[in-house]
Every structure is written in C-alpha cells, then in structure tokens.
Design an enzyme around this catalytic site. Structure first.
Site, PDB file in Angstrom:
ATOM      1  N   GLU A   1       0.835  -1.350  -0.005  1.00 30.35           N
ATOM      2  CA  GLU A   1       0.051   0.066  -0.071  1.00 30.35           C
ATOM      3  C   GLU A   1       0.862   1.390  -0.012  1.00 30.35           C
ATOM      4  OE1 GLU A   1      -3.907  -0.976   2.722  1.00 30.35           O
ATOM      5  OE2 GLU A   1      -2.035  -1.709   3.362  1.00 30.35           O
TER       6      GLU A   1
ATOM      7  N   CYS B   1       3.125   8.506   1.048  1.00 32.47           N
ATOM      8  CA  CYS B   1       3.703   7.701   1.937  1.00 32.47           C
ATOM      9  C   CYS B   1       3.785   6.223   1.621  1.00 32.47           C
ATOM     10  CB  CYS B   1       2.779   7.536   3.294  1.00 32.47           C
ATOM     11  SG  CYS B   1       3.168   6.228   4.574  1.00 32.47           S
TER      12      CYS B   1
ATOM     13  N   CYS C   1       5.296  -6.333   7.978  1.00 28.26           N
ATOM     14  CA  CYS C   1       6.168  -5.834   9.076  1.00 28.26           C
ATOM     15  C   CYS C   1       6.512  -6.869  10.176  1.00 28.26           C
ATOM     16  CB  CYS C   1       5.854  -4.561   9.645  1.00 28.26           C
ATOM     17  SG  CYS C   1       7.200  -3.645  10.486  1.00 28.26           S
TER      18      CYS C   1
ATOM     19  N   CYS D   1       4.884  -4.004  16.632  1.00 25.75           N
ATOM     20  CA  CYS D   1       4.486  -3.058  17.505  1.00 25.75           C
ATOM     21  C   CYS D   1       2.847  -3.148  17.924  1.00 25.75           C
ATOM     22  CB  CYS D   1       4.654  -1.566  16.890  1.00 25.75           C
ATOM     23  SG  CYS D   1       6.387  -1.102  16.584  1.00 25.75           S
TER      24      CYS D   1
ATOM     25  N   CYS E   1      -0.034  -1.413  16.116  1.00 23.32           N
ATOM     26  CA  CYS E   1       0.049  -0.957  14.736  1.00 23.32           C
ATOM     27  C   CYS E   1      -0.976  -2.021  13.997  1.00 23.32           C
ATOM     28  CB  CYS E   1       1.353  -0.922  14.219  1.00 23.32           C
ATOM     29  SG  CYS E   1       1.594  -0.723  12.455  1.00 23.32           S
TER      30      CYS E   1
ATOM     31  N   CYS F   1      -2.027   6.799   9.694  1.00 26.45           N
ATOM     32  CA  CYS F   1      -0.573   5.909  10.261  1.00 26.45           C
ATOM     33  C   CYS F   1      -1.054   4.910  11.147  1.00 26.45           C
ATOM     34  CB  CYS F   1       0.140   6.967  10.915  1.00 26.45           C
ATOM     35  SG  CYS F   1       1.697   6.754  11.593  1.00 26.45           S
TER      36      CYS F   1
END
Length: 362
Positions: free
Chosen positions: A103, A116, A123, A127, A130, A347
């Site tokens: 994305e 972005c 990932c 975290c 997220c 974000c």
C-alpha cells in the site's frame, strides 16, 4: 498471532527475485541491460523518461527505436484498487510482480502533497498499536518496487518534477532499515536531478530503532531524513508496546541519536503515538523532554488511529494538547492530523483493510 522475537527482525525476508525491469535500475545498469550495441545516450534517454518524465509505458518514449521499447519490461506496480477518503486522501493497493500487494497513500495539502510509501510487504517488528504488525512479514521490496510506488502514484496524480512540491515518507508498511540497501538505492534514484528530482530534504524514513542500521544510514552520502518511532517515555513501557526494545534498548537508542551526523538545518524527527491511559500522561511528557535532551529534534505527536484487533484507545484532544504543551517547553512539537481514517489510510492502519464503517474503540 504469535509474538515475534526481536532477533527475528534481523532476519527479515529479502526481496523476491523479480524479472529484469527498468524501474529500479540506475543508468549504468540500464546501459548494461541494453548491451554494447547501443550508444550510451540511449540509456540516458530511457533513464530520464522513466524517472523524470514518469512514463507509464516504454511505448511513450518515442525517441528510441521500437525494438528497444520491446526489449525490457518497465516494471511499474499495477494499481489493484483505490480507496478515496472524504478528506482527499487516496489509498492505493498496488500489485507486485509475484501477485503480492502493498500500500501507498497520497495526501494532498494545499500547494504540496505527501506520498507515504512502503518498504516491505507487512512488517516483522510487532508494535502492539499498529495494524500492519498483525500481517507479519511477507517479504522486503526491491529498490524498483519502492521507487515504483512513487512513480505510479505521482503519475496517477499528474505530479510534475521540479514544479510541484512533493514529500516522500517511508512510513508505510515495513521497517525500512531492515531493507536498507534497497531503501538507499531508491533514495538515490528519487533525488537524482535527471531522475526523480525530489530534494533530499523532502524524503524521510521512519524506524522503530534498529541501532546498527541507524549508524549505517548516517554514513550514507545520499540518504533520507531520519525519523524515530519513539512512543514511550521509559524502557519498561517501550518494551511492552514495542518488543524490538528488548534487543535495542532505549538508552542506547538515545545515545545513537545524539551522535547521529546531522547535515546543516537537519533535525531528527521523533514520532510519538499517544495511547489512552498508557503513555499519554504529563509525567510521560516530562520524561520525553529529558530523553531528547541534547538532540536537535522536532516531535510529532500522533493520537492513536484505531483499528480492529488493536487493544488501545485514542486519548481525548485535551490530553493531547496538554502533552504537546509540555514538550513545547523544550522542542518544536506538532500534532499530526489524521488523514484517511475512513479508508484505513492513516498512520499505523495499512494492512490491506477493506474500507467500510470505521470501528470506534473505547
């Protein structure tokens, strides 16, 4: 999903070998791909057409013979789906050569805009606040796949090099510093005046704090600006919400940031996601001020952008304002405006979610 060991981040999957494509090549590589039977200016024509003029097909390069246009594929990612937000943000789902998707987000803001982009599919850092972390890691992106996001989105938006003010932030899916060689090569292609022609000061990379790679990044001649995803005011708190801290401790991260070789007028950005009742107190803000002492910095506060499966809430605006006021006693501090919440483009939300009624979490 099982918790990912911090050590696993050092073994992030490499990019899948892609077919030979122009996007991702520098000029010597294009020349080598064309072969010795072609003059050097052909490579320059192709290079400038791809990265500077942002052609969508080699057939658009009418200054080169058709035989050359057919020789190599361009290699841009395919736009698989577009999600448009009510605030003008656009989330792109881009399909890669092996069928995997990643994305990118277009965020217009007056006379300037920000793209972005992602550095990995998913990932590995885990975290806890997220959505991307819930995907795990599928693989890293090639330099061509990183640059290709910018070329595809900028082309779709009609952005002109050296005319329109464009910022690039590597803050999408992935931990960029675990794919540093491809991130740096992509940066070189993007800042080259014959290439992407984007000023280095307009490109930033965000990391969870991979200390050896931060040192390596600082030694690179051409590099993006550094942003650190901080999100906690002390070691124990950061270990709980960012397990990578068990490998790279907070005090050591601060030492590396204080020693980081900043260029003139450059600052390290610290990003801080505020989690309701977890890391958003005035005492946390005071500790952050002490942590960042003697670092030339600017702080960006992000009130949590919630999503399904995230066990935290968003603090009230008054709590955010109080936190900001304390940080501002020592450093410039801004609150990042959420963009694209209604289409999972904000974000920490990039996880290939289908747009729909946005979940409201307590």
């Amino acid at each position: 999903m099982a918790e990912v060991s911090p050590d696993a981040t050092l073994k992030a999957m490499p990019p899948t070998l892609a077919p030979t494509t122009i996007v991702g090549m520098d000029m010597p590589e294009i020349q080598a791909a064309l072969g010795s039977g072609h003059p050097k200016f052909r490579a320059q024509q192709i290079y400038e057409a791809v990265y500077h003029q942002r052609v969508r097909s080699l057939d658009e390069i009418t200054t080169i013979p058709k035989s050359l246009r057919d020789a190599l594929p361009l290699g841009l990612p395919e736009i698989a789906k577009i999600y448009d937000s009510a605030d003008g943000t656009r989330r792109y789902l881009l399909k890669l050569h092996d069928g995997k998707t990643v994305e990118s987000v277009w965020m217009p803001e007056g006379e300037r805009a920000t793209i972005c982009i992602s550095s990995q599919v998913g990932c590995p850092v885990d975290c806890k606040f997220c959505l991307t972390a819930l995907m795990g890691l599928e693989r890293s992106l090639t330099a061509g796949e990183i640059v290709g996001q910018v070329l595809r989105v900028a082309g779709d938006q009609g952005v002109e090099p050296n005319v329109d003010r464009l910022n690039i932030v590597m803050m999408g899916q992935g931990e960029p510093l675990l794919n540093l060689p491809n991130v740096l090569k992509a940066t070189r292609l993007l800042v080259d005046q014959r290439g992407g022609a984007i000023a280095p000061r307009r490109i930033a990379v965000s990391t969870s704090g991979i200390i050896p790679k931060i040192i390596e990044l600082g030694q690179a001649e051409i590099r993006p600006k550094l942003a650190i995803s901080l999100n906690a005011s002390h070691e124990e708190q950061r270990q709980q919400i960012m397990p990578i801290t068990r490998k790279y401790h907070l005090a050591d991260l601060m030492d590396v940031c204080r020693a980081y070789p900043l260029k003139p007028r450059e600052k390290i950005m610290f990003e801080y996601v505020l989690l309701k009742g977890v890391n958003d107190t005035d005492a946390d803000a005071e500790r952050v001020r002490k942590l960042l002492a003697k670092i030339d910095t600017v702080v960006n506060l992000i009130a949590l952008n919630p999503g399904p499966g995230i066990p935290f809430g968003t603090p009230d605006p008054e709590r955010v304002a109080s936190f900001q006021a304390i940080i501002r006693k020592s450093f410039p501090c801004y609150v990042r405006k959420p963009r694209g919440l209604d289409v999972y483009a904000a974000c920490g939300q990039l996880s290939r979610q289908e747009a729909g009624p946005f979940p409201v979490l307590a």
